[in-house]
Design an enzyme around this catalytic site. Structure first.
Site, PDB file in Angstrom:
ATOM      1  N   GLU A  62       0.814  -1.216   0.000  1.00 54.31           N
ATOM      2  CA  GLU A  62       0.000   0.000   0.000  1.00 54.31           C
ATOM      3  C   GLU A  62       0.846   1.263   0.000  1.00 54.31           C
ATOM      4  OE1 GLU A  62      -0.655  -2.735   1.594  1.00 54.31           O
ATOM      5  OE2 GLU A  62      -2.644  -3.303   0.877  1.00 54.31           O
ATOM      6  N   GLN A  80      -7.830  -2.613  -1.168  1.00 52.65           N
ATOM      7  CA  GLN A  80      -8.678  -3.816  -1.261  1.00 52.65           C
ATOM      8  C   GLN A  80      -9.769  -3.747  -0.190  1.00 52.65           C
ATOM      9  OE1 GLN A  80      -6.740  -7.852  -1.183  1.00 52.65           O
ATOM     10  NE2 GLN A  80      -7.397  -7.643  -3.309  1.00 52.65           N
ATOM     11  N   PHE A  81      -9.384  -3.332   0.999  1.00 54.28           N
ATOM     12  CA  PHE A  81     -10.317  -2.992   2.068  1.00 54.28           C
ATOM     13  C   PHE A  81      -9.790  -1.706   2.696  1.00 54.28           C
ATOM     14  CE2 PHE A  81     -11.227  -7.382   1.393  1.00 54.28           C
ATOM     15  CZ  PHE A  81     -12.573  -7.553   1.733  1.00 54.28           C
ATOM     16  N   ALA A  82     -10.707  -0.836   3.111  1.00 56.10           N
ATOM     17  CA  ALA A  82     -10.283   0.440   3.708  1.00 56.10           C
ATOM     18  C   ALA A  82      -9.340   0.194   4.879  1.00 56.10           C
ATOM     19  CB  ALA A  82     -11.498   1.232   4.171  1.00 56.10           C
ATOM     20  N   ASP A  83      -9.537  -0.915   5.576  1.00 63.69           N
ATOM     21  CA  ASP A  83      -8.680  -1.261   6.724  1.00 63.69           C
ATOM     22  C   ASP A  83      -7.195  -1.250   6.348  1.00 63.69           C
ATOM     23  OD1 ASP A  83     -10.953  -2.924   8.606  1.00 63.69           O
ATOM     24  OD2 ASP A  83     -11.269  -2.878   6.445  1.00 63.69           O
ATOM     25  N   HIS A  93     -11.626  -6.186   8.451  1.00 63.95           N
ATOM     26  CA  HIS A  93     -12.289  -6.059   7.149  1.00 63.95           C
ATOM     27  C   HIS A  93     -13.617  -5.320   7.293  1.00 63.95           C
ATOM     28  CE1 HIS A  93      -9.482  -9.320   6.143  1.00 63.95           C
ATOM     29  NE2 HIS A  93      -9.670  -9.024   4.876  1.00 63.95           N
TER      30      HIS A  93
END
Ligand SMILES: Cc1ncc(C[n+]2csc(CCOP(=O)(O)OP(=O)(O)O)c2C)c(N)n1
Ligand SMILES: [Mg+2]
Length: 658
Positions: A397, A419-422, A464
């Site tokens: 990231e 892919q996920f905001a997390d 997630h």
């Protein structure tokens, strides 16, 4: 020291010498000014000048260089007027940051230099982005980026090298191995013989160059740059050198063994080259004196200009106006057929149409190409737009956010799919420190949209399911969009991409396939900073965004007797305070519903704003309803307990009864 001058003629050799002498002499002057308290901090590059100068001279002037804190020679060799450098160090307007950042923390498009941020590593990934642009625009250019050996321990180094290798980007990663990172010697920094050896693991070529030998640096790097221009690829170059002074002037060199300093003093790049030129009959005493006098006169004249320049008068409006690049919102809304589609389709359509509209827009993310992304939003995009513009990334990231920044420096827009905001946490540093601050610091916008599939209610557990908008609404320089409906999602995504500033675009996963709406089939835009009042009533104001809007709607549907204004904020930064105030002044009661956990969520700021602006209109205390102060749990029954949906109706009724 052996100088293998090969084809270099006298003029070229003298040029190398003069270019090394100038930063040396500026530094000597700086040390005096420092002792007089006229500058605050100085990171010395004395003893390392051959690297800055040799690399810069091997580059074409339209090629980008990303230097560090010891690379004064890059700036002087690119011929930045000295009064501007001195102005920069004194925080004056003639510098490059309007007094907003210090020392070498600036970039300049005029001289194709992109300075560091303090965190060292992020610029390595930014170089990837600039190099990617060179490939996309068929420019046959090299990008050179510097780091110390200390910086190579950061994750950014690994990510940037890996991406550059996988994508075969024309980047020269220049490591100045100068023995220490602050007080830390190399044996406490890394555990291998040469940093260059790491290249093997990345599938990248490497070179080790004597960083104190200007002829070696210049001729070898010239060969490498020429070769990379012809055959784009990354290279890791380790320059062996030594830091002759303290980390910064105040901290000294007590911890450095004297024999090391003495040994390296004998290899001084400037003094050795000067004797070489004299021995070869290329420089005589009179010329030497003349060269020095000319440089000294230039330094003194320019220092005088900088000293005489007024300091910048603080002006709040100027500061606030420079947080974002100005953006003239353009309303696009041609009448077109509508079709009932899901939230997820609206995002996919919006993204696709923006790819068509901006024909150099690049999207990057994990598994977004052939696989279509984990939510299938980019399904079919590779076929439509090709692999150059729809880019699968390694799991990195930070490097991808940095690459997006680099693209923006070259004028290319990008959308990055988390892919996920997390997972934005793994790229948090470049988001909050690079993208957010770049325009304010040196007028360089970060034309990047981060797509953030977020939110709970999907039994996906603590990593997630988070809705982490408050991490970003808190940071000046970022715009934050959070739509609740397909129509808004599509129009706001188009605007996010048009906007030249960094935008975090939150997409609630729970809404992806559950919410449908009639949405125009053609491209259209919607403005930021305009909330929508989706229900009107006089008794109470409900303020919500994202999935919470739907919870509020459900509650109102179940309680038709409640007359409420329901405000869907749509964007959190900018925040439509006017719509909120107007409604609360009318109803006298406000309840803010959010999916985020309560403390420090944006509900707190809205509540504070209402106290400051609407206190005299309030008939009851402002109520905030949000998630529990725990991480978001996995098991459905625990998650439901965590989320505020089931607490909302009761709190709303209590407020109405107040
Ligand atoms: C993320 C981060 N951690 C720590 C620091 C503090 N710091 C600034 S420079 C530096 C040493 C860097 O060493 P190196 O990369 O070898 O460069 P050098 O100073 O030797 O040229 C440290 C620890 C920082 N700026 N950023
Ligand atoms: Mg170092």
């Amino acid at each position: 020291m052996d100088y293998n001058i090969k084809s270099l003629d006298a003029t070229a050799l003298l040029e190398l010498y003069k270019n090394m002498l100038k930063p040396r002499m500026i530094e000597e002057k700086m040390l005096i000014l420092l002792r007089q308290g006229k500058i605050s901090k100085w990171f010395s590059g004395i003893g390392q000048e051959a690297i800055s100068v040799g690399v810069t001279m091997a580059m074409h002037k339209e090629e980008y260089i990303l230097p560090m804190h010891r690379n004064l020679g890059v700036f002087t060799t690119r011929k930045i007027p000295l009064n501007r450098l001195f102005g920069q160090w004194q925080g004056k307007a003639s510098g490059f940051t309007k007094g907003r950042d210090r020392s070498f923390h600036f970039g300049t498009q005029e001289y194709k230099i992109v300075g560091m941020i303090s965190h060292l590593g992020p610029q390595l990934g930014v170089a990837d982005g600039i190099a990617l642009a060179s490939i996309l625009k068929n420019k046959s250019q090299v990008t050179a980026v510097f780091t110390g050996e200390g910086g190579t321990s950061e994750g950014d180094f690994h990510e940037a090298l890996n991406v550059a290798s996988v994508w075969r980007l024309p980047v020269m990663f220049c490591v100045e191995n100068n023995g220490y990172g602050l007080s830390t010697p190399t044996n406490e920094q890394y555990n291998c013989k040469n940093i260059a050896d790491k290249a093997l693991g990345y599938g990248m070529e490497s070179h080790i160059i004597d960083g104190n030998n200007i002829v070696d640096v210049f001729t070898k790097v010239s060969k490498i740059t020429e070769s990379i221009r012809n055959k784009p690829r990354p290279a890791l170059i380790e320059f062996k050198t030594f830091r002759m002074r303290g980390h910064e002037e105040a901290s000294g060199t007590k911890y450095v063994p004297q024999d090391l300093l003495d040994g390296w003093a004998k290899k001084d790049p400037v003094i050795n080259f000067q004797s070489f030129l004299k021995n070869e009959g290329l420089l005589n005493e009179a010329e030497e004196v003349e060269i020095k006098e000319t440089i000294l006169a230039e330094i003194n004249e320019n220092l005088d200009i900088a000293n005489k320049e007024d300091i910048i008068k603080p002006n709040e409006t100027n500061e606030l106006n420079d947080v974002f690049q100005e953006f003239e919102y353009e309303e696009v809304n041609v009448f077109s057929e509508s079709k009932e589609i899901r939230f997820i389709d609206a995002i996919s359509d919006g993204l696709k149409q923006s790819m068509q509209k901006h024909n150099d827009l690049v999207i990057m993310g994990q598994d977004i190409a052939e696989y279509g992304g984990v939510f299938k939003i980019t399904d079919g995009f590779v076929e439509a737009f090709g692999k150059e513009r729809v880019r699968n990334t390694p799991i990195c990231e930070s490097a991808i956010v940095e690459t997006a920044m680099g693209l923006s420096i070259t004028g290319i827009k990008s959308v990055v799919e988390m892919q996920f905001a997390d997972f934005v946490t793994s790229g948090f540093n470049p988001v909050v420190n690079y993208l957010a601050k770049s325009y304010y610091r040196w007028n360089q916008n970060a034309d990047v949209v981060l797509r953030m599939p977020c939110g709970g209610g999907v039994a996906a557990g603590p990593f997630h399911s988070q809705t982490n908008e408050a991490w970003f609404t808190k940071t000046p320089g970022l715009k934050v969009v959070y739509p609740a409906f397909p129509y808004d999602a599509k129009g706001l995504l188009a605007t996010a991409i048009n906007d030249p500033n960094p935008v975090l675009f939150f997409e609630h996963k729970g809404l992806y396939r559950s919410i449908r709406q009639d949405v125009p089939e053609d491209y259209y835009t919607l403005p930021f900073g305009k909330a929508s009042t989706i229900k009107k009533g006089d008794d109470v104001t409900i303020i919500a965004y994202g999935a919470a809007v739907h919870w509020a709607l459900e509650t109102l549907d179940n309680n038709p007797s409640i007359n409420a204004d329901l405000i869907d904020l749509r964007t959190l930064q900018p925040l439509d305070t006017q719509t909120i105030y107007t409604s609360v002044k009318k109803t006298g009661k406000a309840i803010i519903l959010a999916e985020d956990s309560l403390f420090g969520s944006i509900t707190s700021d809205i509540s504070a704003l209402l106290m400051e602006h609407c206190f005299e209109y309030l008939d009851a205390p402002i109520k905030r309803v949000a998630s529990l102060e725990t991480p978001i749990p996995f098991a459905s029954q625990l998650e439901q307990q965590y989320l505020p949906k089931h607490r909302f109706e009761k709190e709303l009724k209590l407020l109405l009864d107040y």
